[in-house]
Design a protein around this motif. Structure first.
Motif, PDB file in Angstrom:
ATOM      1  N   ARG A  82     -65.543 -66.080  36.488  1.00 37.21           N
ATOM      2  CA  ARG A  82     -65.581 -64.602  36.458  1.00 37.21           C
ATOM      3  C   ARG A  82     -66.647 -64.038  35.459  1.00 37.21           C
ATOM      4  N   LEU A  83     -66.634 -64.575  34.162  1.00 40.27           N
ATOM      5  CA  LEU A  83     -67.420 -63.940  33.169  1.00 40.27           C
ATOM      6  C   LEU A  83     -68.706 -64.381  33.251  1.00 40.27           C
ATOM      7  N   LEU A  84     -69.019 -65.636  33.818  1.00 40.19           N
ATOM      8  CA  LEU A  84     -70.278 -66.146  34.080  1.00 40.19           C
ATOM      9  C   LEU A  84     -70.914 -65.646  35.363  1.00 40.19           C
ATOM     10  N   GLY A  85     -70.126 -64.943  36.135  1.00 46.72           N
ATOM     11  CA  GLY A  85     -70.607 -64.423  37.576  1.00 46.72           C
ATOM     12  C   GLY A  85     -71.227 -63.112  37.094  1.00 46.72           C
ATOM     13  N   GLY A  86     -70.963 -62.590  36.114  1.00 44.17           N
ATOM     14  CA  GLY A  86     -71.739 -61.477  35.454  1.00 44.17           C
ATOM     15  C   GLY A  86     -73.170 -61.445  34.946  1.00 44.17           C
ATOM     16  N   SER A 126     -77.255 -64.010  35.244  1.00 48.64           N
ATOM     17  CA  SER A 126     -77.950 -64.565  36.369  1.00 48.64           C
ATOM     18  C   SER A 126     -77.400 -65.807  36.744  1.00 48.64           C
ATOM     19  N   ALA A 127     -77.757 -66.480  37.896  1.00 47.48           N
ATOM     20  CA  ALA A 127     -77.199 -67.708  38.215  1.00 47.48           C
ATOM     21  C   ALA A 127     -77.817 -68.747  37.147  1.00 47.48           C
ATOM     22  N   LYS A 128     -79.182 -68.742  36.989  1.00 44.20           N
ATOM     23  CA  LYS A 128     -79.785 -69.701  35.969  1.00 44.20           C
ATOM     24  C   LYS A 128     -79.448 -69.671  34.689  1.00 44.20           C
ATOM     25  N   GLY A 178     -78.212 -65.622  28.037  1.00 43.60           N
ATOM     26  CA  GLY A 178     -77.084 -65.493  28.750  1.00 43.60           C
ATOM     27  C   GLY A 178     -76.054 -65.247  27.798  1.00 43.60           C
ATOM     28  N   LEU A 179     -75.893 -65.760  26.676  1.00 41.94           N
ATOM     29  CA  LEU A 179     -74.989 -65.306  25.649  1.00 41.94           C
ATOM     30  C   LEU A 179     -75.022 -64.092  25.042  1.00 41.94           C
ATOM     31  N   LYS A 180     -76.406 -63.859  25.013  1.00 46.11           N
ATOM     32  CA  LYS A 180     -76.701 -62.362  24.437  1.00 46.11           C
ATOM     33  C   LYS A 180     -76.055 -61.300  25.634  1.00 46.11           C
ATOM     34  N   ALA A 181     -76.333 -61.376  26.826  1.00 42.26           N
ATOM     35  CA  ALA A 181     -75.885 -60.501  27.753  1.00 42.26           C
ATOM     36  C   ALA A 181     -74.551 -60.713  27.986  1.00 42.26           C
ATOM     37  N   LEU A 182     -73.684 -61.835  27.638  1.00 44.37           N
ATOM     38  CA  LEU A 182     -72.164 -61.805  27.795  1.00 44.37           C
ATOM     39  C   LEU A 182     -71.825 -61.148  26.500  1.00 44.37           C
TER      40      LEU A 182
END
Length: 178
Positions: free
Chosen positions: A122-126, A128-130, A166-170
């Motif tokens: 769920r978290l990674l779904g928010g 980009s897929a890459k 990705g980690l920054k966006a999360l």
């Protein structure tokens, strides 16, 4: 007596400029430094320490062109050694039998692990897929950057950037949720 950073850098630069004697002196001088580095991390595994020293010296020799002359040599050498140590730990993973796995999963809280997996999905779904794939491969599945890049058919730099972004966006998303 150990060589100073300046002397080591001088030998490295000499070796890069074609001085074989300087390069040989550098490799000889790095042996006690690397033995100490690995010895502190692998107490009581002297055979492994010697193997890692040799692997690291070979890596330093083969990757010497990547050394930037304006940076400290010992830090660069420790970086190479660190990657060799990580490779060693990966190779040393122990395999276990899966007989009675069902009983172990029930007693060890497999259901909670499944719930955590769903939360990760769920978290990674928010993002980009890459980015999600890069994070899942490196941070969840434990692949190295090189392995993740190869499996995705992209460069290592691309994987690193995707993980970072990705980690920054999360992190931004989580800060906003709290």
């Amino acid at each position: 007596m150990r060589a100073s950073e300046d002397q080591l850098r001088s030998w490295m630069i000499g070796g890069l400029d074609g001085d074989a004697d300087a390069h040989a002196a550098l490799l000889r001088a790095l042996v006690p430094i690397l033995r100490s580095f690995f010895g502190r991390r692998l107490r009581g595994a002297s055979d492994d320490v010697e193997d890692l020293v040799q692997e690291t010296l070979m890596a330093i020799h083969s990757r010497r062109a990547t050394y930037r002359r304006d940076l400290p040599l010992v830090a660069w050498a420790y970086g190479v050694a660190r990657y060799k140590l990580i490779d060693h730990f990966r190779r040393a993973r122990q395999m276990v039998s899966i007989d009675g796995l069902e009983d172990i999963l029930i007693s060890e809280g497999f259901e909670e692990a499944c719930a955590a997996r769903i939360d990760i999905d769920r978290l990674l779904g928010g993002i980009s897929a890459k980015q999600a794939k890069a994070i899942r491969d490196t941070k969840v599945e434990g692949l190295s950057i090189a392995e993740a890049a190869q499996s995705q058919g992209v460069s290592e730099a691309d994987v690193k950037v995707s993980v970072h972004r990705g980690l920054k966006a999360l992190a931004a998303r989580l800060r906003g949720a709290s």
